[in-house]
Design a protein around this motif. Structure first.
Motif, PDB file in Angstrom:
ATOM      1  N   ASP A  75      16.170 -44.823 -31.591  1.00  0.00           N
ATOM      2  CA  ASP A  75      16.709 -45.930 -30.793  1.00  0.00           C
ATOM      3  C   ASP A  75      15.583 -46.692 -30.099  1.00  0.00           C
ATOM      4  O   ASP A  75      15.622 -47.922 -30.013  1.00  0.00           O
ATOM      5  CB  ASP A  75      17.697 -45.411 -29.744  1.00  0.00           C
ATOM      6  CG  ASP A  75      18.942 -44.786 -30.363  1.00  0.00           C
ATOM      7  OD1 ASP A  75      19.412 -45.279 -31.410  1.00  0.00           O
ATOM      8  OD2 ASP A  75      19.438 -43.790 -29.792  1.00  0.00           O
ATOM      9  N   HIS A 113      24.915 -47.209 -33.384  1.00  0.00           N
ATOM     10  CA  HIS A 113      25.708 -46.258 -32.603  1.00  0.00           C
ATOM     11  C   HIS A 113      24.785 -45.401 -31.735  1.00  0.00           C
ATOM     12  O   HIS A 113      23.818 -44.821 -32.218  1.00  0.00           O
ATOM     13  CB  HIS A 113      26.506 -45.349 -33.543  1.00  0.00           C
ATOM     14  CG  HIS A 113      27.160 -44.214 -32.833  1.00  0.00           C
ATOM     15  ND1 HIS A 113      28.264 -44.397 -32.044  1.00  0.00           N
ATOM     16  CD2 HIS A 113      26.845 -42.906 -32.762  1.00  0.00           C
ATOM     17  CE1 HIS A 113      28.622 -43.234 -31.533  1.00  0.00           C
ATOM     18  NE2 HIS A 113      27.783 -42.311 -31.950  1.00  0.00           N
ATOM     19  N   VAL A 114      25.065 -45.356 -30.458  1.00  0.00           N
ATOM     20  CA  VAL A 114      24.305 -44.531 -29.519  1.00  0.00           C
ATOM     21  C   VAL A 114      25.141 -43.290 -29.225  1.00  0.00           C
ATOM     22  O   VAL A 114      26.310 -43.396 -28.847  1.00  0.00           O
ATOM     23  CB  VAL A 114      23.994 -45.298 -28.209  1.00  0.00           C
ATOM     24  CG1 VAL A 114      23.275 -44.403 -27.218  1.00  0.00           C
ATOM     25  CG2 VAL A 114      23.158 -46.537 -28.514  1.00  0.00           C
ATOM     26  N   MET A 133      22.692 -52.875 -31.079  1.00  0.00           N
ATOM     27  CA  MET A 133      22.230 -51.479 -31.103  1.00  0.00           C
ATOM     28  C   MET A 133      23.096 -50.708 -32.088  1.00  0.00           C
ATOM     29  O   MET A 133      24.305 -50.883 -32.116  1.00  0.00           O
ATOM     30  CB  MET A 133      22.397 -50.823 -29.727  1.00  0.00           C
ATOM     31  CG  MET A 133      21.317 -51.102 -28.741  1.00  0.00           C
ATOM     32  SD  MET A 133      19.724 -50.417 -29.187  1.00  0.00           S
ATOM     33  CE  MET A 133      20.036 -48.684 -29.275  1.00  0.00           C
ATOM     34  N   ARG A 173      23.436 -51.897 -22.449  1.00  0.00           N
ATOM     35  CA  ARG A 173      24.892 -51.797 -22.683  1.00  0.00           C
ATOM     36  C   ARG A 173      25.397 -53.019 -23.446  1.00  0.00           C
ATOM     37  O   ARG A 173      26.233 -52.908 -24.352  1.00  0.00           O
ATOM     38  CB  ARG A 173      25.637 -51.679 -21.353  1.00  0.00           C
ATOM     39  CG  ARG A 173      25.467 -50.350 -20.674  1.00  0.00           C
ATOM     40  CD  ARG A 173      26.345 -50.268 -19.411  1.00  0.00           C
ATOM     41  NE  ARG A 173      25.848 -49.233 -18.546  1.00  0.00           N
ATOM     42  CZ  ARG A 173      25.103 -49.431 -17.453  1.00  0.00           C
ATOM     43  NH1 ARG A 173      24.782 -50.656 -17.079  1.00  0.00           N
ATOM     44  NH2 ARG A 173      24.682 -48.415 -16.742  1.00  0.00           N
ATOM     45  N   GLU A 184      24.504 -52.862 -27.092  1.00  0.00           N
ATOM     46  CA  GLU A 184      25.419 -51.955 -27.787  1.00  0.00           C
ATOM     47  C   GLU A 184      26.777 -52.629 -28.006  1.00  0.00           C
ATOM     48  O   GLU A 184      27.352 -52.550 -29.092  1.00  0.00           O
ATOM     49  CB  GLU A 184      25.584 -50.665 -26.975  1.00  0.00           C
ATOM     50  CG  GLU A 184      26.394 -49.612 -27.684  1.00  0.00           C
ATOM     51  CD  GLU A 184      26.540 -48.337 -26.885  1.00  0.00           C
ATOM     52  OE1 GLU A 184      27.086 -47.379 -27.445  1.00  0.00           O
ATOM     53  OE2 GLU A 184      26.131 -48.294 -25.696  1.00  0.00           O
ATOM     54  N   ARG A 216      25.459 -42.072 -22.344  1.00  0.00           N
ATOM     55  CA  ARG A 216      24.674 -42.425 -23.525  1.00  0.00           C
ATOM     56  C   ARG A 216      23.441 -41.529 -23.611  1.00  0.00           C
ATOM     57  O   ARG A 216      22.804 -41.248 -22.606  1.00  0.00           O
ATOM     58  CB  ARG A 216      24.239 -43.883 -23.455  1.00  0.00           C
ATOM     59  CG  ARG A 216      25.358 -44.867 -23.630  1.00  0.00           C
ATOM     60  CD  ARG A 216      24.881 -46.285 -23.316  1.00  0.00           C
ATOM     61  NE  ARG A 216      25.932 -47.256 -23.494  1.00  0.00           N
ATOM     62  CZ  ARG A 216      26.862 -47.524 -22.574  1.00  0.00           C
ATOM     63  NH1 ARG A 216      26.848 -46.900 -21.413  1.00  0.00           N
ATOM     64  NH2 ARG A 216      27.786 -48.422 -22.814  1.00  0.00           N
TER      65      ARG A 216
END
Length: 177
Positions: free
Chosen positions: A98, A83-84, A81, A73, A76, A92
């Motif tokens: 990824d 875009h998840v 990271m 998290r 991100e 998510r």
């Protein structure tokens, strides 16, 4: 070797040519390593699920990568990271791509790359192929730092080996009596 171009050279074919050249260099330098693709971020890794069925929850990614859900998290949140994707309920959903990215990030972290530099690298990747020179410069500088640390560790290892040899010699000498 003769190479012919069947159509006009576009940005896409130029980029493809760059990736083919990079792949050829990687294969020559590291036999047996499957090099990155133009969309990937490192040698191909084995994924738990095949492409197309590669939807992972944060807990599955945490288990697969060894990173905590909190770390994922945070990555991100700070822009490390890409875009998840999320489900309609906001959970998510990670993909094999990824996982590839997290594999690279984990390797960079293991080499001691500062988080700020990793975030900068991620920003450059998101900006596109026009940032190749900047990415190369960033990674080349980091590689030099890694090589210096390896040299320091080798020197330290030499000292440790010397000390261990002294104690081993003393132990063997005492065993003779």
């Amino acid at each position: 070797m003769t190479v012919t171009q069947s159509g006009p050279i576009t940005d896409e074919t130029a980029t493809t040519d760059l990736w083919e050249q990079a792949r050829d260099r990687t294969e020559a330098r590291h036999p047996g390593v499957r090099p990155a693709t133009s969309r990937g971020c490192g040698p191909t890794i084995t994924h738990p699920r095949p492409a197309g069925r590669d939807q992972y929850t944060i807990s599955e990614v945490a288990e697969h990568t060894g990173l905590s859900a909190h770390t994922l998290r945070w990555y991100e949140r700070i822009g490390l990271m890409p875009h998840v994707d999320r489900t309609h309920t906001g959970q998510r959903r990670f993909t094999n791509r990824d996982l590839d990215w997290l594999n690279l990030v984990t390797k960079l972290r293991l080499t001691g790359m500062p988080v700020a530099d990793m975030v900068r690298y991620a920003e450059l990747v998101r900006e596109g192929d026009g940032t190749f020179p900047e990415r190369e410069e960033l990674l080349t500088a980091h590689r030099e730092d890694v090589r210096q640390r390896i040299a320091e560790l080798q020197s330290t290892l030499t000292v440790l080996d010397y000390k261990i040899d002294i104690y081993a010699d003393a132990r063997r000498a005492s065993e003779r009596f």
